[in-house]
Design a protein around this motif. Sequence first.
Motif, PDB file in Angstrom:
ATOM      1  N   GLU A 138       0.825  -1.209   0.000  1.00  0.00           N
ATOM      2  CA  GLU A 138       0.000   0.000   0.000  1.00  0.00           C
ATOM      3  C   GLU A 138       0.863   1.264   0.000  1.00  0.00           C
ATOM      4  O   GLU A 138       0.735   2.136  -0.859  1.00  0.00           O
ATOM      5  N   SER A 139       1.744   1.363   0.971  1.00  0.00           N
ATOM      6  CA  SER A 139       2.503   2.595   1.198  1.00  0.00           C
ATOM      7  C   SER A 139       3.436   2.984   0.050  1.00  0.00           C
ATOM      8  O   SER A 139       3.456   4.154  -0.347  1.00  0.00           O
ATOM      9  N   PRO A 140       4.252   2.059  -0.504  1.00  0.00           N
ATOM     10  CA  PRO A 140       5.161   2.467  -1.578  1.00  0.00           C
ATOM     11  C   PRO A 140       4.450   3.080  -2.776  1.00  0.00           C
ATOM     12  O   PRO A 140       4.963   4.026  -3.392  1.00  0.00           O
ATOM     13  N   ALA A 141       3.271   2.560  -3.128  1.00  0.00           N
ATOM     14  CA  ALA A 141       2.537   3.093  -4.277  1.00  0.00           C
ATOM     15  C   ALA A 141       2.069   4.521  -4.023  1.00  0.00           C
ATOM     16  O   ALA A 141       2.147   5.382  -4.913  1.00  0.00           O
ATOM     17  N   ILE A 142       1.579   4.779  -2.818  1.00  0.00           N
ATOM     18  CA  ILE A 142       1.130   6.129  -2.462  1.00  0.00           C
ATOM     19  C   ILE A 142       2.298   7.104  -2.513  1.00  0.00           C
ATOM     20  O   ILE A 142       2.204   8.201  -3.079  1.00  0.00           O
ATOM     21  N   ILE A 143       3.413   6.697  -1.931  1.00  0.00           N
ATOM     22  CA  ILE A 143       4.604   7.546  -1.916  1.00  0.00           C
ATOM     23  C   ILE A 143       5.084   7.827  -3.339  1.00  0.00           C
ATOM     24  O   ILE A 143       5.434   8.966  -3.677  1.00  0.00           O
ATOM     25  N   ALA A 144       5.113   6.804  -4.185  1.00  0.00           N
ATOM     26  CA  ALA A 144       5.558   6.974  -5.567  1.00  0.00           C
ATOM     27  C   ALA A 144       4.663   7.955  -6.315  1.00  0.00           C
ATOM     28  O   ALA A 144       5.152   8.816  -7.065  1.00  0.00           O
ATOM     29  N   GLY A 145       3.337   7.832  -6.138  1.00  0.00           N
ATOM     30  CA  GLY A 145       2.417   8.739  -6.811  1.00  0.00           C
ATOM     31  C   GLY A 145       2.638  10.182  -6.403  1.00  0.00           C
ATOM     32  O   GLY A 145       2.627  11.098  -7.240  1.00  0.00           O
ATOM     33  N   LEU A 146       2.867  10.406  -5.120  1.00  0.00           N
ATOM     34  CA  LEU A 146       3.102  11.763  -4.629  1.00  0.00           C
ATOM     35  C   LEU A 146       4.428  12.321  -5.135  1.00  0.00           C
ATOM     36  O   LEU A 146       4.529  13.497  -5.480  1.00  0.00           O
ATOM     37  N   ILE A 147       5.452  11.492  -5.188  1.00  0.00           N
ATOM     38  CA  ILE A 147       6.746  11.930  -5.709  1.00  0.00           C
ATOM     39  C   ILE A 147       6.615  12.361  -7.166  1.00  0.00           C
ATOM     40  O   ILE A 147       7.147  13.402  -7.581  1.00  0.00           O
ATOM     41  N   LEU A 148       5.904  11.581  -7.952  1.00  0.00           N
ATOM     42  CA  LEU A 148       5.724  11.898  -9.373  1.00  0.00           C
ATOM     43  C   LEU A 148       4.995  13.229  -9.556  1.00  0.00           C
ATOM     44  O   LEU A 148       5.380  14.041 -10.406  1.00  0.00           O
ATOM     45  N   ILE A 149       3.951  13.431  -8.784  1.00  0.00           N
ATOM     46  CA  ILE A 149       3.196  14.683  -8.892  1.00  0.00           C
ATOM     47  C   ILE A 149       4.078  15.868  -8.506  1.00  0.00           C
ATOM     48  O   ILE A 149       4.119  16.892  -9.196  1.00  0.00           O
ATOM     49  N   ARG A 150       4.821  15.722  -7.434  1.00  0.00           N
ATOM     50  CA  ARG A 150       5.691  16.809  -6.969  1.00  0.00           C
ATOM     51  C   ARG A 150       6.789  17.115  -7.984  1.00  0.00           C
ATOM     52  O   ARG A 150       7.222  18.262  -8.130  1.00  0.00           O
ATOM     53  N   LEU A 151       7.248  16.099  -8.681  1.00  0.00           N
ATOM     54  CA  LEU A 151       8.318  16.300  -9.653  1.00  0.00           C
ATOM     55  C   LEU A 151       7.848  17.016 -10.917  1.00  0.00           C
ATOM     56  O   LEU A 151       8.607  17.761 -11.539  1.00  0.00           O
ATOM     57  N   TYR A 152       6.589  16.809 -11.282  1.00  0.00           N
ATOM     58  CA  TYR A 152       6.137  17.277 -12.587  1.00  0.00           C
ATOM     59  C   TYR A 152       5.256  18.521 -12.569  1.00  0.00           C
ATOM     60  O   TYR A 152       5.077  19.167 -13.592  1.00  0.00           O
ATOM     61  N   VAL A 153       4.665  18.838 -11.472  1.00  0.00           N
ATOM     62  CA  VAL A 153       3.858  20.061 -11.450  1.00  0.00           C
ATOM     63  C   VAL A 153       4.748  21.253 -11.176  1.00  0.00           C
ATOM     64  O   VAL A 153       5.813  21.131 -10.561  1.00  0.00           O
ATOM     65  N   ARG A 154       4.341  22.411 -11.613  1.00  0.00           N
ATOM     66  CA  ARG A 154       5.100  23.628 -11.351  1.00  0.00           C
ATOM     67  C   ARG A 154       5.032  23.962  -9.868  1.00  0.00           C
ATOM     68  O   ARG A 154       4.039  23.717  -9.200  1.00  0.00           O
ATOM     69  N   LYS A 155       6.080  24.582  -9.385  1.00  0.00           N
ATOM     70  CA  LYS A 155       6.143  24.897  -7.957  1.00  0.00           C
ATOM     71  C   LYS A 155       4.974  25.764  -7.500  1.00  0.00           C
ATOM     72  O   LYS A 155       4.417  25.566  -6.427  1.00  0.00           O
ATOM     73  N   GLU A 156       4.573  26.718  -8.342  1.00  0.00           N
ATOM     74  CA  GLU A 156       3.478  27.590  -7.928  1.00  0.00           C
ATOM     75  C   GLU A 156       2.133  26.894  -7.924  1.00  0.00           C
ATOM     76  O   GLU A 156       1.168  27.397  -7.338  1.00  0.00           O
ATOM     77  N   ASP A 157       2.072  25.728  -8.569  1.00  0.00           N
ATOM     78  CA  ASP A 157       0.804  25.007  -8.612  1.00  0.00           C
ATOM     79  C   ASP A 157       0.738  23.882  -7.587  1.00  0.00           C
ATOM     80  O   ASP A 157      -0.287  23.212  -7.464  1.00  0.00           O
ATOM     81  N   GLN A 158       1.832  23.639  -6.890  1.00  0.00           N
ATOM     82  CA  GLN A 158       1.833  22.522  -5.948  1.00  0.00           C
ATOM     83  C   GLN A 158       0.885  22.805  -4.795  1.00  0.00           C
ATOM     84  O   GLN A 158       0.951  23.849  -4.162  1.00  0.00           O
TER      85      GLN A 158
END
Length: 327
Positions: A138-158
């Motif tokens: 459960e946990s690794p998948a949630i963490i991976a999804g959040l990392i991906l979102i943080r990496l690809y969205v613009r800082k002002e949109d986070q």
Amino acid sequence: MDFYSIVENFSHPATLFFFLGLIAVLVKSDLEIPPQIAKFLSIYLLFDIGIKGGEELFHSGFDSQVIVVMLVCIIGSFLIPFLMFFILKQKLSIYDAGAVAATYGSISAVTFATASAFLESQGVEFGGYMVAGMALMESPAIIAGLILIRLYVRKEDQTIAHQESGFKHILKESFFNGSVLLLVGSLLIGYISGETGEKELKPFVNEIFFGMLSLYMLDMGLLAGRRLKELRRTGAFIVLFALIFPPIVGLIGIALSFGLSYSVGDAVLQTVLLASASYIAVPAAMRISVPKANMSILLPMSLGITFTFNITIGIPMYYFIIQSLWT
């Protein structure tokens, strides 16, 4: 045994009750499982799976095979979202792609329970340590999804940085989510109590399991039937992804299990774990953590299509392929 006989043998009460739920929705019946009873059934299944896994782990002990299974589950749960994300972001927003990728990196405990019941009906043994592997996914998948979102969205949109409902909060939720805590806790209790616990809990854990599973599958059929209607508002890409994901990742799981010399039963369960998707823990976590994600597409995909495919076609198909390769 040929494929058609496997499918025929798979038509046990739990699956038939799932179809009954689907039919009830299609004919607009007022049949329903009260929410509190549905919640109890969910709690029971997690409890049962955890206790059985702990008991089996008590008998088998920790060896190299147990460690290998746990590592495969953790690494697979973390890597699958990365692979799926780059496909999903071609058609979805970064937020939606990350949320869906996390959902498909995680697991479905009910699919696992159905696969376990199927193996028992076929007389195929499997290791209780597979439950420990499931609890770790459960946990690794949630963490991976959040990392991906943080990496690809613009800082002002986070919207997930430095907030109570952000990354730190969701890490806590991913490790101490009620379903994860109950599953891991039951596993530990089953392991620690050993033969004493096995004797005392035998009637509750073993003898009524299939009846409880059948009632839960009825509720899943009702829920899936309602979610399928929502797919009309989504594109063909979403439907195709949810349908193609299980067999493709399932084949990868089979190849991996073959290379690691899993037994037939363990290979089926490992394949099911990798090829299933969460419809409880991860959507709930993503709803809190990523408010910009379109949550209406997660359940129709994971429950309406992927779950339905796996319990009707996927599990017997994986078993057929594995049995053919292993013999």
